[in-house]
Design an enzyme around this catalytic site. Structure first.
Site, mmCIF file in Angstrom:
data_model
loop_
_atom_site.group_PDB
_atom_site.id
_atom_site.type_symbol
_atom_site.label_atom_id
_atom_site.label_comp_id
_atom_site.label_asym_id
_atom_site.label_seq_id
_atom_site.Cartn_x
_atom_site.Cartn_y
_atom_site.Cartn_z
ATOM 1 N N GLY A 258 0.812 -1.208 0.000
ATOM 2 C CA GLY A 258 0.000 0.000 0.000
ATOM 3 C C GLY A 258 0.847 1.259 0.000
ATOM 4 N N GLU A 566 2.736 19.454 1.866
ATOM 5 C CA GLU A 566 1.515 19.472 1.077
ATOM 6 C C GLU A 566 0.809 20.799 1.329
ATOM 7 O OE1 GLU A 566 -0.833 16.065 2.026
ATOM 8 O OE2 GLU A 566 0.316 14.730 0.729
ATOM 9 N N TYR A 569 -5.375 21.411 1.304
ATOM 10 C CA TYR A 569 -6.318 20.737 0.404
ATOM 11 C C TYR A 569 -7.590 21.559 0.177
ATOM 12 C CZ TYR A 569 -3.906 16.173 0.992
ATOM 13 O OH TYR A 569 -3.022 15.138 0.995
#
Length: 668
Positions: A258, A566, A569
Site C-alpha cells: 500500500g 503538502e 487541500y
C-alpha cells in the site's frame, strides 16, 4: 513565572551589564488581580537588601494572560552582578505574572539571564514512579507476560485521534518478543547504548493497505534481531526511528504494497538493505546502512554510510556526505545500580554515521532527581513551579491542558516526553515560551492547537535578541504540531524560532486535512514555522496544509536538509487564497532581506480537492542572490487536483497532470 504574590523573589547569577551604563528596565507583565490591587517589581543588585536600581509599578492589565510591556528608569549599571527581582504589593493575593524582562540603554546587549533555583526540589528520586501508562520490562519477566502486555497496549492503540498514550520500556537484557507499534506508543530500550537491549523477534509498524495516516509512534535505542531477517517500519509522518540497530533488513512500506508517505531515521544501523518501496519521500541522518533500495519522489541522506550516491532527479537521491550540525536526542536509561538517568548527547559537527558507532555516545548523564516527573494530576501551575525551581521536565504519557504559558527560562533545561505526551492550550494561551538561553532541549511532545486561537504554540527565544548559542544550541526534536483533527484547533503559528543557532530536527507541523473540526474556517492556521534567528538548521522538516506561507525564513545563514510539504487541500476558491495579486502562497518563503541560506532535497505537493481549479504560483520563493542556494527541488500535483505554476520563483515547469514531479536541480 506566574501568579506572583507579595514577598516572592527570584535571583539571576552573573548578569553582565557591559561597560556602558544601562538605564532602562523593561518587563512583559500581566495581572488579573482585582481592580485597585497594585504592586511593584523592585530590582536589587547582589542581594535582596542590596542597591535598588529600578522599581516598576504593576496595575491590573485585565487578565492573567493579557500582557503589557512596561518600562522603568534604572540608575546606570555596569559590570557583572547577581540580580534580584523582589515582588511587593502589600496584600496577600497573587498580583502579577511576568513573561520576560530586559535591561537596555547602553552599547552592549544584555543576554537574557538564567534563573538560579532558590529553594525546593524536583522530586528527589532516581527511581521515580512514572505512572500507569509507562510499562517497564525486566529480562527476568516471562516472554509470555511481556508479549501479553505488548499485545494489549497495541490493541488499544488503533485510533488515529484517540486519547491513549503509552511508553513501553525495556531494561538492559535480551527478550524474545515482537512489539507491534500503534498510535501514541513509544517503544524504547533503557540501555545507555542500543546494544544493551536485544529484541529477538521484531519491532514493527504495519497496516493493511495505505499507511498514509500511520502517524504518532516511535521506537528508539534497541538492537533487533528480526524474525526471518526482516523488520518493518511502515509509517508516514511523526514516527521517528532513532538509535536502532537492526541486524537484518528493514522495509519502510506496508507488507501488502500500500501507499506510504514519508518518514525519518537517525543515529541508526541497519546491517542489511533498507527498502523504501512505496514511500514518497524519506530522510535519513547520521546512520549506517548495508545498502538502500528504492526511490520515488524525494529520498534524502546526510551523514549516512551506505547511502546511494547523489543522482537527483534520476533516481531522486539527494546525498550529503555529512550533516553540518546535529545532536542526538536526550533519552532515558537505567544504570547498573538501578537508578534512572537522562543522557544528553554532545553536539556534532560534520557528522557521519551513528554517534555510538565507535562506543558509547559522547555526552552528559543527568540523574532523574533533577527532573520533575509530570503526571496526570499536574497543571500548568505545578509545571511552571517546577521550571521556576530549576527542574528539568519528564512528561509521562498523557494529555495535558495548559491554561498559562509554560516559561522555560533556565539554560540547559531538558524537556523530555515519552508516549507522545500531548499539550493543549486553553483560552488561547501560547503553550510554551523558551527564553533566550543556551542548551534548552525539547523532545517527544505533541503540541495541539486549542479551541481558542493561540498566537503561537511553541516559541524559542525572545524576538530581537542577537545572542549566539553555537557552542550549546537549543534543539527541538521529534516535536509535532497538530491543528485540528481531534477538535477544531486554531493557532496562528505553530513554531517560532527567534534564538540563533537553533537545531530543528524532525518536526511535523500538520493542519489537519481529515478528522474532527476540519474546514477552511474551522481549524485555522497561517504558518507552520517562522524562523527569525540566524544560523538555524532544520534537518527533517515536514509541514502540511497551513493557509499562508507554511515556512517563513527571516534569519541569515539558515539551512534546511529535507523538506516535505503538502499545500492546503481545502481552499474553497482562488479568491480565498491570494497573496496580494499572487495565486496562493509558497510553501517556503525566504525573506527578501536574506543574503545567505541553503537548502537540499525539498518537495511540495498540491491536492486542491475542494476546488480543482485552484493554483499556486510557486512552491518556493526567495531572493535571487548568489548566497541563497537551493538544491534538488520538486513539485507534484496529486491526481491533477489543481496545479503549481513554477517550482521556485518563476523557474521550473508547471506540475504535470499525471502525478509526476516537476524538478529543479539547482537555483539560482
Amino acid at each position: 513565572m506566574g501568579y506572583i504574590a507579595n514577598g516572592d523573589w527570584i535571583a539571576f547569577n552573573n548578569v553582565s551589564f557591559g561597560t556602558s551604563a544601562l538605564n532602562t528596565f523593561t518587563a512583559r507583565v500581566a495581572s488579573g488581580a482585582a481592580a485597585g490591587v497594585t504592586g511593584n517589581i523592585v530590582v536589587h543588585l547582589d542581594s535582596l537588601t542590596g542597591t535598588t536600581v529600578a522599581t516598576l509599578s504593576i496595575s491590573p492589565t485585565g487578565g492573567w494572560q493579557t500582557w503589557q510591556t512596561l518600562n522603568a528608569a534604572m540608575s546606570g549599571v555596569t559590570g557583572t552582578h547577581t540580580v534580584y527581582l523582589a515582588f511587593t504589593s502589600g496584600q496577600a493575593a497573587d498580583f502579577m505574572n511576568i513573561n520576560w524582562f530586559t535591561f537596555s540603554g547602553g552599547s552592549v546587549p544584555t543576554p537574557t539571564p538564567t534563573a538560579t533555583p532558590t529553594s525546593g526540589t524536583c522530586g528527589g528520586s532516581n527511581t521515580p514512579n512514572f505512572g500507569p501508562n509507562v510499562s517497564i520490562f525486566d529480562p527476568s519477566m516471562s516472554a509470555s507476560s511481556i508479549q501479553s502486555t505488548l499485545n494489549s497496549v497495541f490493541s488499544g492503540s488503533s485510533s488515529e485521534m484517540g486519547t491513549e498514550r503509552h511508553a513501553l520500556l525495556f531494561k538492559p537484557g535480551t527478550y524474545s518478543v515482537t512489539a507491534n507499534v500503534g498510535y501514541y506508543m513509544s517503544v524504547a530500550g533503557l540501555g545507555q547504548n542500543p546494544d544493551q537491549v536485544v529484541i529477538n523477534g521484531g519491532v514493527n509498524a504495519d497496516a493493511s493497505g495505505s499507511v498514509l495516516t500511520q502517524f504518532w509512534r516511535s521506537t528508539e535505542n534497541l538492537q533487533v534481531n528480526p524474525t526471518g531477517g526482516l523488520d518493518r517500519w511502515a509509517t508516514s509522518q511523526a514516527a521517528p526511528f532513532r538509535r536502532m540497530d537492526i541486524r537484518g533488513n528493514l522495509d519502510l512500506w506496508p507488507s501488502d504494497n500500500g501507499y506510504s508517505s514519508g518518514g525519518y531515521i537517525a543515529d541508526s544501523k541497519v546491517s542489511g538493505t533498507v527498502t523504501s518501496g512505496t514511500q514518497q519521500q524519506y530522510y535519513s541522518r547520521d546512520s549506517t546502512f548495508g545498502s538502500w533500495s528504492g526511490s520515488n519522489w524525494n529520498m534524502v541522506f546526510s551523514g549516512v554510510t551506505g547511502a546511494p550516491g547523489q543522482s537527483f532527479p534520476n533516481p531522486t537521491y539527494t546525498t550529503l556526505g555529512t550533516t553540518p550540525v546535529s545532536r542526538d536526542v536526550p533519552y532515558l536509561y537505567i544504570d547498573s545500580s538501578g537508578n534512572y538517568n537522562v543522557f544528553a548527547p554532545s553536539l556534532r559537527t560534520n557528522a557521519s554515521g551513528p554517534s555510538w558507532a565507535s562506543g558509547s555516545t559522547p555526552g552528559t548523564s543527568l540523574p532523574m532527581s533533577g527532573f520533575y516527573v509530570v503526571g496526570s494530576a499536574d497543571t500548568a501551575t505545578t509545571i511552571n513551579s517546577a521550571l521556576t525551581r530549576g527542574c528539568n521536565l519528564f512528561f509521562t504519557p498523557g494529555i495535558y491542558h495548559i491554561n498559562q504559558t509554560l516559561n522555560v527560562n533556565r539554560a540547559g533545561t531538558i524537556i523530555l516526553g515519552v508516549g507522545l505526551a500531548t499539550l493543549i492550550p486553553d483560552n488561547g494561551v501560547n503553550t510554551m515560551q523558551v527564553a533566550n538561553v543556551d542548551g534548552v532541549r525539547i523532545k517527544g511532545l505533541i503540541f495541539d492547537g486549542g479551541l481558542t486561537n493561540s498566537a503561537a504554540l511553541l516559541t524559542v527565544g525572545t524576538a530581537g535578541n542577537t545572542t549566539g548559542h553555537a557552542s550549546n544550541p537549543d534543539s527541538i526534536q521529534d516535536v509535532f504540531f497538530r491543528i485540528g483533527g481531534d477538535m477544531a484547533g486554531k493557532a496562528t503559528a505553530s513554531l517560532v524560532v527567534n534564538s540563533y543557532d537553533t537545531i530543528i530536527d524532525h518536526i511535523w507541523a500538520w493542519r489537519a486535512d481529515h478528522g474532527s473540526g476540519v474546514g477552511w474556517t474551522s481549524n485555522t492556521a497561517a504558518n507552520a514555522l517562522i524562523v527569525n534567528g540566524n544560523n538555524v538548521i532544520a534537518t527533517g522538516l515536514f509541514a502540511e496544509h497551513y493557509q499562508q506561507y507554511e515556512v517563513t525564513w527571516n534569519g541569515q545563514n539558515g539551512k534546511i536538509i529535507f523538506f516535505q510539504n503538502e499545500m492546503p487541500y481545502d481552499v474553497p476558491n482562488q479568491a480565498s487564497w491570494m497573496n496580494g495579486t499572487t495565486n496562493g502562497y509558497a510553501a517556503i518563503k525566504v525573506s527578501n532581506s536574506v543574503t545567505t541560506f541553503e537548502a537540499w532535497g525539498l518537495g511540495s505537493y498540491c491536492y486542491f480537492n475542494v476546488n480543482n481549479t485552484v493554483k499556486s504560483a510557486r512552491a518556493f520563493e526567495a531572493p535571487q542572490v548568489s548566497g541563497v542556494k537551493w538544491h534538488d527541488l520538486l513539485t507534484i500535483s496529486l491526481g491533477n487536483a489543481g496545479s503549481i505554476t513554477n517550482v521556485i520563483n518563476t523557474t521550473g515547469a508547471t506540475t504535470p497532470t499525471n502525478t509526476s514531479p516537476s524538478t529543479v536541480v539547482s537555483y539560482p
